[in-house]
Each structure stands twice: as structure tokens, then as C-alpha cells.
Design a protein around this motif. Structure first.
Motif, PDB file in Angstrom:
ATOM      1  N   UNK A 170      41.223  34.422  36.443  1.00  0.00           N
ATOM      2  CA  UNK A 170      39.699  34.810  36.464  1.00  0.00           C
ATOM      3  C   UNK A 170      39.066  33.841  35.885  1.00  0.00           C
ATOM      4  N   UNK A 171      39.579  32.877  35.822  1.00  0.00           N
ATOM      5  CA  UNK A 171      38.318  31.731  35.269  1.00  0.00           C
ATOM      6  C   UNK A 171      38.463  30.763  36.391  1.00  0.00           C
ATOM      7  N   UNK A 172      38.489  31.577  37.352  1.00  0.00           N
ATOM      8  CA  UNK A 172      37.895  30.849  38.825  1.00  0.00           C
ATOM      9  C   UNK A 172      37.366  30.930  40.045  1.00  0.00           C
ATOM     10  N   UNK A 173      37.000  32.017  39.243  1.00  0.00           N
ATOM     11  CA  UNK A 173      36.118  33.173  40.308  1.00  0.00           C
ATOM     12  C   UNK A 173      34.889  32.703  39.625  1.00  0.00           C
ATOM     13  N   UNK A 174      33.271  32.665  40.996  1.00  0.00           N
ATOM     14  CA  UNK A 174      32.709  33.361  41.163  1.00  0.00           C
ATOM     15  C   UNK A 174      31.596  31.991  39.735  1.00  0.00           C
TER      16      UNK A 174
ATOM     17  N   UNK B 183      44.536  23.451  42.908  1.00  0.00           N
ATOM     18  CA  UNK B 183      42.726  24.495  43.966  1.00  0.00           C
ATOM     19  C   UNK B 183      43.034  25.360  42.692  1.00  0.00           C
ATOM     20  N   UNK B 184      42.095  24.514  41.818  1.00  0.00           N
ATOM     21  CA  UNK B 184      41.853  25.547  39.659  1.00  0.00           C
ATOM     22  C   UNK B 184      40.589  24.636  39.254  1.00  0.00           C
ATOM     23  N   UNK B 185      39.439  24.310  40.027  1.00  0.00           N
ATOM     24  CA  UNK B 185      38.601  23.437  39.457  1.00  0.00           C
ATOM     25  C   UNK B 185      38.200  23.844  38.140  1.00  0.00           C
ATOM     26  N   UNK B 186      38.169  24.893  37.614  1.00  0.00           N
ATOM     27  CA  UNK B 186      37.872  25.597  36.579  1.00  0.00           C
ATOM     28  C   UNK B 186      39.019  24.752  35.564  1.00  0.00           C
ATOM     29  N   UNK B 187      40.227  24.601  35.627  1.00  0.00           N
ATOM     30  CA  UNK B 187      41.292  25.065  34.832  1.00  0.00           C
ATOM     31  C   UNK B 187      41.151  23.607  33.960  1.00  0.00           C
TER      32      UNK B 187
END
Ligand SMILES: [Fe+2]
Ligand SMILES: [Fe+2]
Length: 336
Positions: free
Chosen positions: A6-10, A227-231
Motif C-alpha cells: 500500500x505505501x508504495x502506490x500513488x 524498489x520500495x522508495x517510501x519504506x
């Protein structure tokens, strides 16, 4: 149910932009950071940075959407459950998922968004929900497999959120996790019954369902860490406690043993124990499929959204009647 993806989208407008801040705001942010570092919870009335608020609104509302869209693939089987006992269990589970959606919409509302705004975003296709619910439920074995693997992955994702820094979200998750563990167990028990007492055709049906759900289930943990920039930011804020790959590994290690007891094969020829890492290695995940489904082109995206919008429109008279009743009660109280 929920996906860490979820935290990777939009992206919301303004995400990632550095706003000009006053000295007061900088002091408030320092104070906020100190609370986070001390492991304190943040309550709705507390000051919080705009980006923290937006990240939470996005994550909690997408989590809520996932719960209610997740009712649809399983709802398809309520009228076709094989026994009265299985029908009662499935009805209760689907109802639980509706309840999870309500807790989470209420938690998101504490951040200043409205239920109407969230529903608008879902129904217009702007908001995302977990990609897993865009796969079809072809046989009864899919229902057991969803409980075992999809609710199982959800628990792995959600238990750490019980310690999320935003208190209303953390409190909602405590209640949700208690119910999710029953969901996982009922699915596993349904499959175990088919595998130990079922016919060869029923056993083959379980294996077929596991073959179809395994890869989408391990995608539920979101893209690889690199590849999970917001993590990193979510971990800094205590919204996220473990990385996508760490949770995926934990899930795979547990599932291998559960699959052995069930007597099913997980559809990954590269899945094997790595003595050095004390964990299982696994094959390459097809991330192009994940991104395709997220972008709206999964097997059931259009059908799910259309069913959800129809349910909303068909329920308009119930909402209008409830409002009319509430207005009548208010008038009666005022007249008394
Ligand atoms: Fe749920
Ligand atoms: Fe569930």
C-alpha cells in the motif's frame, strides 16, 4: 486484509516537496521527531507533519478499501458453500472484513478526511486497494487457500502495525489482528479437511488453488526493499516496523512447513532451505504481473470495482432512510 505494498502506490499532490517552514513549525517538528524516537504514540489531536498525515491517510484508507473489496471474491462463495457449517463460517468471516473496513475508515477520519471523500476515491478508481483481490475465486478450495495464504500474509503484515506510531491506527489493528488469526486458521482447517478426508478430485482442487494463489500472496508484501522508495520514511516514522523482504521471508519460512503438513507442493522449484542464511531461498517473483494488476489490468479489476459501485448505488435508499429517521428523531426530541 492488507498489503504492505500500500505505501508504495500513488502520489498525492505536493508529496516529496519541501515546504517553507516557520521557526514554530520547525520546533513542532523537532518535538514530533523526539516523540517518535522515544517510541511514543501520536494521537489525532497532536501536531504532526503534513507528509506524515498524508502518508497515513493514504495507507489507512487503502487498507480500509482492501478490507471491503476483499469481501467480494469470498462473498461469491457464500451461496455455494459445501455445508451449513462452512457457510456460517464464511458469512462470519466476510462480515468481519466489513467490520475491519469500518474500524479503518473511522481511524482515517481522525486525520481529517471524510468517509465520502474516501468512497469517492475508491469508486472513481483513483484509490488503490490490495492487488490480491483482483484474482478470481474459481473453486471452493480457493476460499480455504485465501484464509491460509492471504489472511496469513495479512497477519504477518498487520501484527507490526499494532505498534504503529499513530495510535488510532494501532488500536484498530489490535482488534483486527485477533480476528485475522481466526481467518487464517479456518482456511487452513478447511484445506486440511479436504487433504486428509477428501477425494482425489478434492485434493487436486486444493493443489490447483495453491498453485494459483502462492505467487500473488508473496507479492502482497510489496516490491523488493531496493524498489520500495517510501519504506525508509515510513520506518523512520514508526508507521512500518519491518521491511517488505524481511516479512516476505518470514511468511515463506512459515508456509513451507504448513504446506508440508497439508501435503501440498508450493509452485516454486527454486524454493529450498539455505543452511547458511537459516531461511528458504525462493524463485524470482514476476513483478511485471504485480505492477500490471496494481495499474488496473488484473483478471478481475473491472469486475470488482463495478460490483462495489453497484453495491454502493443499490444501498442509497438505506442511507437515505437512515438519515430521514435521524432527522425525524431530532425533530421529535426538539418538540418534546
Ligand atoms: Fe480483514
Ligand atoms: Fe481476514
Amino acid at each position: 486484509m492488507y498489503t504492505q505494498a500500500m505505501d508504495t502506490m500513488g502520489k498525492e499532490p505536493g508529496d516529496g516537496k519541501k515546504a517553507v517552514r516557520s521557526a514554530d513549525e520547525m520546533r513542532l517538528e523537532e518535538n514530533f521527531d523526539a516523540h517518535i524516537d522515544a517510541g511514543d504514540f501520536i494521537e489525532a489531536k497532536d501536531w504532526m507533519p503534513d507528509h506524515y498525515r498524508k502518508t497515513l491517510v493514504r495507507q489507512i484508507s487503502q487498507h480500509a478499501h482492501s478490507e471491503i473489496v476483499g469481501m467480494l471474491p469470498e462473498g461469491n462463495w457464500i451461496s455455494r458453500a459445501p455445508t451449513l457449517k462452512r457457510k456460517a463460517i464464511l458469512l462470519a468471516k466476510v462480515q468481519d472484513e466489513g467490520g475491519h473496513g469500518l474500524y479503518l475508515y473511522a481511524a482515517a477520519e481522525t486525520l481529517g478526511t471524510s468517509r465520502d471523500q474516501m468512497f469517492d476515491a475508491l469508486h472513481s478508481g483513483k484509490a488503490k486497494y490490495s492487488s490480491i483481490f483482483n484474482y478470481p475465486t474459481l473453486t471452493w478450495a480457493d476460499i480455504g487457500t485465501i484464509g491460509w495464504l492471504v489472511d496469513g500474509a495479512a497477519i504477518m503484515n498487520q501484527v507490526p502495525i499494532c505498534r504503529c506510531s499513530y495510535a488510532p491506527y494501532a488500536r484498530a489493528m489490535i482488534r483486527i489482528c485477533r480476528e485475522e488469526s481466526f481467518h487464517q486458521r479456518q482456511g487452513y482447517e478447511a484445506l486440511l479437511t479436504m487433504m486428509t478426508k477428501g477425494t482425489d478430485a478434492q485434493k487436486a482442487m486444493v493443489q490447483d488453488a495453491v498453485n494459483r494463489w502462492w505467487w500473488p500472496s508473496i507479492m502482497m508484501f510489496g516490491p523488493p526493499d531496493d524498489q520500495s522508495p517510501n519504506s525508509a520514511q515510513s520506518m523512520r516514522w514508526g508507521i512500518k516496523r519491518f521491511s517488505n523482504d524481511d516479512l516476505r521471508q518470514k511468511f515463506i519460512d512459515a508456509a513451507v512447513e504448513q504446506a508440508r503438513i497439508l501435503g501440498v507442493t508450493l509452485p516454486d522449484p527454486d524454493l529450498k532451505w539455505n543452511e547458511e542464511r537459516q531461511a528458504h531461498d525462493h524463485g524470482t517473483i514476476d513483478w511485471s504481473e504485480f505492477w500490471r494488476v496494481i495499474a488496473g489490468d488484473g483478471p478481475c479489476n473491472r469486475e470488482r470495482l463495478a460490483t462495489r459501485v453497484k453495491a454502493w448505488e443499490d444501498g442509497a435508499w438505506v442511507r437515505e432512510a437512515a438519515l430521514a429517521h435521524a432527522r425525524k428523531q431530532t425533530k421529535l426530541k426538539e418538540a418534546a
